[in-house]
Scaffold this active site. Structure first.
Site, PDB file in Angstrom:
ATOM      1  N   ASP A  98      15.931   4.516  -8.914  1.00 27.26           N
ATOM      2  CA  ASP A  98      14.973   5.425  -8.299  1.00 27.26           C
ATOM      3  C   ASP A  98      15.085   7.006  -8.165  1.00 27.26           C
ATOM      4  O   ASP A  98      16.474   6.999  -7.632  1.00 27.26           O
ATOM      5  CB  ASP A  98      14.034   4.390  -7.362  1.00 27.26           C
ATOM      6  CG  ASP A  98      12.900   5.394  -6.533  1.00 27.26           C
ATOM      7  OD1 ASP A  98      12.004   6.150  -6.705  1.00 27.26           O
ATOM      8  OD2 ASP A  98      13.268   5.564  -4.797  1.00 27.26           O
ATOM      9  N   SER A  99      14.474   7.434  -7.836  1.00 28.22           N
ATOM     10  CA  SER A  99      14.495   8.933  -7.173  1.00 28.22           C
ATOM     11  C   SER A  99      15.228   9.543  -6.324  1.00 28.22           C
ATOM     12  O   SER A  99      15.645   9.920  -5.729  1.00 28.22           O
ATOM     13  CB  SER A  99      13.604   9.765  -7.421  1.00 28.22           C
ATOM     14  OG  SER A  99      12.599   8.967  -6.604  1.00 28.22           O
ATOM     15  N   TYR A 109      10.745  12.941  -8.456  1.00 26.06           N
ATOM     16  CA  TYR A 109      10.645  12.976  -9.686  1.00 26.06           C
ATOM     17  C   TYR A 109       9.434  13.437  -9.678  1.00 26.06           C
ATOM     18  O   TYR A 109       9.043  13.551 -11.203  1.00 26.06           O
ATOM     19  CB  TYR A 109      10.789  11.346 -10.552  1.00 26.06           C
ATOM     20  CG  TYR A 109      12.393  11.337 -10.342  1.00 26.06           C
ATOM     21  CD1 TYR A 109      13.702  12.318 -10.283  1.00 26.06           C
ATOM     22  CD2 TYR A 109      12.927  10.317 -11.274  1.00 26.06           C
ATOM     23  CE1 TYR A 109      14.709  11.619 -10.453  1.00 26.06           C
ATOM     24  CE2 TYR A 109      14.536   9.925 -11.530  1.00 26.06           C
ATOM     25  CZ  TYR A 109      15.001  10.622 -11.651  1.00 26.06           C
ATOM     26  OH  TYR A 109      16.828  10.359 -11.613  1.00 26.06           O
ATOM     27  N   GLY A 110       8.305  12.884  -8.932  1.00 27.37           N
ATOM     28  CA  GLY A 110       6.706  13.179  -8.782  1.00 27.37           C
ATOM     29  C   GLY A 110       6.153  14.321  -9.297  1.00 27.37           C
ATOM     30  O   GLY A 110       4.839  13.879 -10.042  1.00 27.37           O
ATOM     31  N   THR A 122       7.422   6.821 -11.725  1.00 24.71           N
ATOM     32  CA  THR A 122       7.467   8.303 -12.128  1.00 24.71           C
ATOM     33  C   THR A 122       8.330   7.759 -13.297  1.00 24.71           C
ATOM     34  O   THR A 122       8.083   8.555 -15.202  1.00 24.71           O
ATOM     35  CB  THR A 122       7.706   9.388 -11.705  1.00 24.71           C
ATOM     36  OG1 THR A 122       6.922   9.535  -9.926  1.00 24.71           O
ATOM     37  CG2 THR A 122       7.478  10.721 -12.263  1.00 24.71           C
ATOM     38  N   CYS A 143       2.797   4.291  -6.425  1.00 23.74           N
ATOM     39  CA  CYS A 143       4.147   4.598  -6.518  1.00 23.74           C
ATOM     40  C   CYS A 143       5.046   4.135  -5.501  1.00 23.74           C
ATOM     41  O   CYS A 143       4.428   3.197  -4.157  1.00 23.74           O
ATOM     42  CB  CYS A 143       3.568   6.137  -5.059  1.00 23.74           C
ATOM     43  SG  CYS A 143       5.025   6.896  -4.565  1.00 23.74           S
ATOM     44  N   GLU A 198       8.105   8.645   3.965  1.00 22.40           N
ATOM     45  CA  GLU A 198       9.446   9.248   4.478  1.00 22.40           C
ATOM     46  C   GLU A 198       9.890   9.920   5.589  1.00 22.40           C
ATOM     47  O   GLU A 198      10.676   9.371   6.850  1.00 22.40           O
ATOM     48  CB  GLU A 198      10.041  10.763   3.534  1.00 22.40           C
ATOM     49  CG  GLU A 198      10.106  10.109   1.683  1.00 22.40           C
ATOM     50  CD  GLU A 198      11.470  10.559   1.038  1.00 22.40           C
ATOM     51  OE1 GLU A 198      11.805  11.134   1.743  1.00 22.40           O
ATOM     52  OE2 GLU A 198      11.851   9.959  -0.115  1.00 22.40           O
ATOM     53  N   HIS A 214       5.854   4.823  -2.688  1.00 21.81           N
ATOM     54  CA  HIS A 214       6.480   5.223  -1.465  1.00 21.81           C
ATOM     55  C   HIS A 214       4.829   4.593  -0.759  1.00 21.81           C
ATOM     56  O   HIS A 214       4.967   4.768   0.651  1.00 21.81           O
ATOM     57  CB  HIS A 214       6.322   6.484  -0.889  1.00 21.81           C
ATOM     58  CG  HIS A 214       8.031   7.377  -0.843  1.00 21.81           C
ATOM     59  ND1 HIS A 214       8.496   6.930  -2.242  1.00 21.81           N
ATOM     60  CD2 HIS A 214       8.566   7.903  -0.652  1.00 21.81           C
ATOM     61  CE1 HIS A 214       9.735   7.708  -2.066  1.00 21.81           C
ATOM     62  NE2 HIS A 214       9.593   7.888  -1.134  1.00 21.81           N
ATOM     63  N   CYS A 252      11.205   3.819 -10.370  1.00 17.94           N
ATOM     64  CA  CYS A 252      10.690   4.208 -10.029  1.00 17.94           C
ATOM     65  C   CYS A 252       9.240   4.514 -10.840  1.00 17.94           C
ATOM     66  O   CYS A 252       9.290   4.534 -12.068  1.00 17.94           O
ATOM     67  CB  CYS A 252      11.282   5.553 -10.485  1.00 17.94           C
ATOM     68  SG  CYS A 252      10.269   7.040 -10.142  1.00 17.94           S
TER      69      CYS A 252
END
Ligand code: DGL
Length: 283
Positions: free
Chosen positions: A19-20, A51-52, A84, A194, A162, A196, A82
């Site tokens: 993942d990013s 990355y998004g 993206t 996403c 985050e 998150h 991820c």
């Protein structure tokens, strides 16, 4: 990047998850739940996130570099955790790393959305890069050609997750701002496109209302991985399975923020800084 032959996967090898940054830990948590006796190496490309908001060319390049590190470490499968990177880089990664199975989160997420929807009116909330590439829209329409799919980018929600500001008036009003134009009266499924967004699911569910079911791809991706490993005779049963965490920058921040995404603390003994020149240095 030079072309090389990739060996046939070995069932005893770890599963690589990429993942990013911290977001893919939501997918890792589901994978570990589904496959509790497997070993995992998780790579978070924290030096280059997000990355998004990047162009697809850049994300493909980053995804290739990060995945190469895991493939060189001998992983038996690669999970692109991820959205993206899954949206823009999956065909390139599959071609480059065959015969290693490469599994993204978009196809499983689209399957879960189509299964859950009765009205076939599906909304997708994702990053800019995922929305622009149209991957969710394409996958959903492949499975349900008559579906009406609307997608929107909810970039600020990545930062909120985050920061840990996932509930309360601020999170609600930002969620409201994104969802008001995304949801129609017929929408009955909202795809959390996403990594998150599962952290914001309480707020998103509250703002979307009871007629809208939230779908995230983590669990479906974990199930898909188990099915593919089983079909290819690649399942392992380790007595004392391990998870190693590799990051390209700021391991302390990764451990602190990431523990919320994983749902448990990340031990510094299992965490290493890696560079993308294939040098793995212990912290
Ligand atoms: N992991 C990314 C995704 O799921 C979100 C964070 C980023 O933009 O890098 O699209």
């Amino acid at each position: 990047m030079t072309l090389r032959f990739i060996d046939e996967p070995d069932a005893a090898a770890p599963i690589g998850v990429f993942d990013s940054g911290v977001g893919g830990l939501t997918v890792l948590a589901a994978l570990r739940h589904q496959l509790p006796q497997e070993n995992f190496i998780y790579l978070g490309d924290t030096a280059r996130l997000p990355y998004g908001t990047k162009s697809s060319e850049t994300v493909v390049r980053y995804a290739l570099q990060s995945s190469t590190l895991l493939i060189d470490a001998g992983v038996k499968a690669l999970i692109v955790a991820c959205n993206t990177a899954s949206a823009v880089a999956l065909p390139t990664l599959r071609e480059r790393f065959a015969p290693i199975p490469v599994i993204g989160v978009i196809e499983p997420g689209a399957q879960a959305a189509v299964r859950a929807s009765r009205t076939s009116c599906i909304a997708v909330l994702a990053t800019e890069g995922t929305v622009k590439g149209g991957a969710y829209q394409r996958e959903i329409l492949k499975l349900a050609p008559k579906a009406q799919v609307k997608a929107a980018a909810g970039q600020i929600l990545v930062s909120l997750a985050e920061e840990g500001w996932t509930e309360g008036p601020l999170a609600e009003s930002i969620a409201q701002r994104y969802l008001v134009s995304l949801l129609t009266p017929q929408t009955d499924v909202l795809v959390l496109g996403c990594t998150h967004f599962p952290l914001l699911s309480v707020t998103l569910a509250q703002v979307a209302g009871p007629r809208v079911q939230l779908v995230d791809s983590a669990h479906t991706t974990a199930k898909t991985t188990a099915i593919i490993l089983c079909e290819k005779n690649l399942l392992a049963i380790h007595e004392q399975p391990y998870t190693k965490f590799w990051v390209t920058d700021a391991p302390e921040r990764f451990a602190r923020v990431g523990s919320r995404f994983l749902g448990e603390s990340i031990d510094s003994a299992s965490l290493r800084w890696v560079d993308l020149q294939n040098q793995v240095s212990k912290l």
